[in-house]
Design an enzyme around this catalytic site. Structure first.
Site, PDB file in Angstrom:
ATOM      1  CB  CYS A 128      74.578 106.011  56.544  1.00 58.58           C
ATOM      2  SG  CYS A 128      75.127 107.715  56.368  1.00 58.58           S
ATOM      3  CG  ASP A 174      82.894 107.072  54.790  1.00 63.64           C
ATOM      4  OD1 ASP A 174      82.892 106.319  55.778  1.00 63.64           O
ATOM      5  OD2 ASP A 174      81.913 107.213  54.036  1.00 63.64           O
ATOM      6  CG  HIS A 207      79.821 107.940  57.022  1.00 66.89           C
ATOM      7  ND1 HIS A 207      79.708 106.935  56.084  1.00 66.89           N
ATOM      8  CD2 HIS A 207      78.819 107.733  57.904  1.00 66.89           C
ATOM      9  CE1 HIS A 207      78.688 106.160  56.397  1.00 66.89           C
ATOM     10  NE2 HIS A 207      78.134 106.621  57.492  1.00 66.89           N
TER      11      HIS A 207
END
Length: 240
Positions: A128, A174, A207
Site C-alpha cells: 500500500c 482495488d 486492496h
C-alpha cells in the site's frame, strides 16, 4: 491514498511480536530485523500506514528470512502509525506528515547501512503506502529488485521510470490500483524490454489483502501466502 480501503482490517499492533529482534537504530530508524547477518542479500519490507509493528508484516519478514535473506522492517512512520480511532487526525491529515517521498529519503540510509554490513544486493517489498516508496526506490534506482503489493497511488509515468526488476501484485477489488491500471503498468514494462517484470492480479481479494488478513479466513490466508511465495520467488530470481 486517502481511500477507505487503506484503512480496512487494521491490525492489532505488537511491538514485541515476531521471531526476530527490534533494533533501536538501523540506518537511523528503529527497525525489526530477521535473518542471518551472514546473508549477502537483503530485503527491506516497507509497511502500509499501520507501520512496522503489524504482526502479519513481521511474520512475512520471518518467512522471507528463512529463504536466506537478511530482512529489515524499518519504522518509516517514526512511531506514528495511522490510528483509525484518532478523529483529530483523519487519513488525509495523517498523510500530510507521512508522505511516501519522505519514506523514500529515509530508506537511503537504511540501504547504506545494509551495504556497510556487506550485503551485495538489496531488494524491497512494499505494501500500500510502502508500495509507493518501493516504486520510487526502483526509479532512483536504489535497489536491485522491487515488489509492490497493492500499491498506493502509482502512475503510469512512475512505472515508465522504473530501472530495476519489478513485480506488481494487485487485487481484483482495488480502487487505488485497479486491475485495469495494473494491466497498463504491465504494458509499459513490456515495452521496456530491458526491465524484467511480473504483474499479477489476485482474484476475489481487496486492496491490502496480502498483509491485512484474518487468520480465521482460510481463503484470505491462502491468497496472502501465494503473494508471499511470489514475492520470495521474485527475490530469488533477481537478488541471488
Amino acid at each position: 491514498m486517502a481511500s477507505s480501503q487503506c484503512c480496512d482490517n487494521p491490525p492489532a499492533l505488537n511491538p514485541t511480536g515476531g521471531e526476530g529482534k527490534v533494533a533501536d537504530s538501523f540506518g537511523g530508524l528503529k527497525a525489526y530485523l530477521a535473518g542471518s547477518d551472514e546473508s549477502k542479500a537483503a530485503v527491506i519490507l516497507i509497511s502500509d500506514i499501520f507501520g512496522f509493528e503489524s504482526p502479519n508484516l513481521r511474520k512475512i519478514a520471518d518467512k522471507i528470512a528463512l529463504s536466506g535473506y537478511f530482512v529489515v522492517v524499518p519504522d518509516f512512520l517514526h512511531g506514528d502509525p495511522y490510528t483509525p480511532e484518532n478523529a483529530e487526525k483523519p487519513l488525509p491529515e495523517w498523510i500530510k506528515s507521512h508522505a511516501p517521498k519522505k519514506g523514500f529519503e529515509d530508506a537511503k540510509p537504511v540501504i547504506a547501512a545494509l551495504k556497510e554490513k556487506g550485503m551485495s544486493s538489496v531488494g524491497a517489498a512494499g505494501y500500500c503506502w510502502g508500495g509507493v516508496v518501493v516504486v520510487d526506490l526502483a526509479k532512483a534506482p536504489e535497489i536491485q529488485a522491487a515488489v509492490a503489493l497493492h500499491p498506493g497511488p502509482v502512475t503510469v509515468d512512475d512505472i515508465k521510470e522504473v530501472k530495476c526488476p519489478i513485480s506488481i501484485l494487485g487485487a481484483e477489488i482495488d480502487r487505488i490500483t485497479p486491475p485495469e491500471l495494473a494491466k497498463q503498468f504491465e504494458q509499459v514494462l513490456a515495452a521496456n524490454s530491458g526491465i524484467p517484470h511480473f504483474v499479477k492480479i489476485f482474484p476475489g481479494v481487496a486492496h491490502g489483502w496480502s498483509v491485512r488478513y484474518s487468520h480465521d479466513d482460510a481463503a484470505a490466508v491462502k491468497s496472502a501466502e501465494e503473494a508471499l511465495g511470489d514475492t520470495i520467488d521474485w527475490f530469488n530470481k533477481n537478488l541471488k
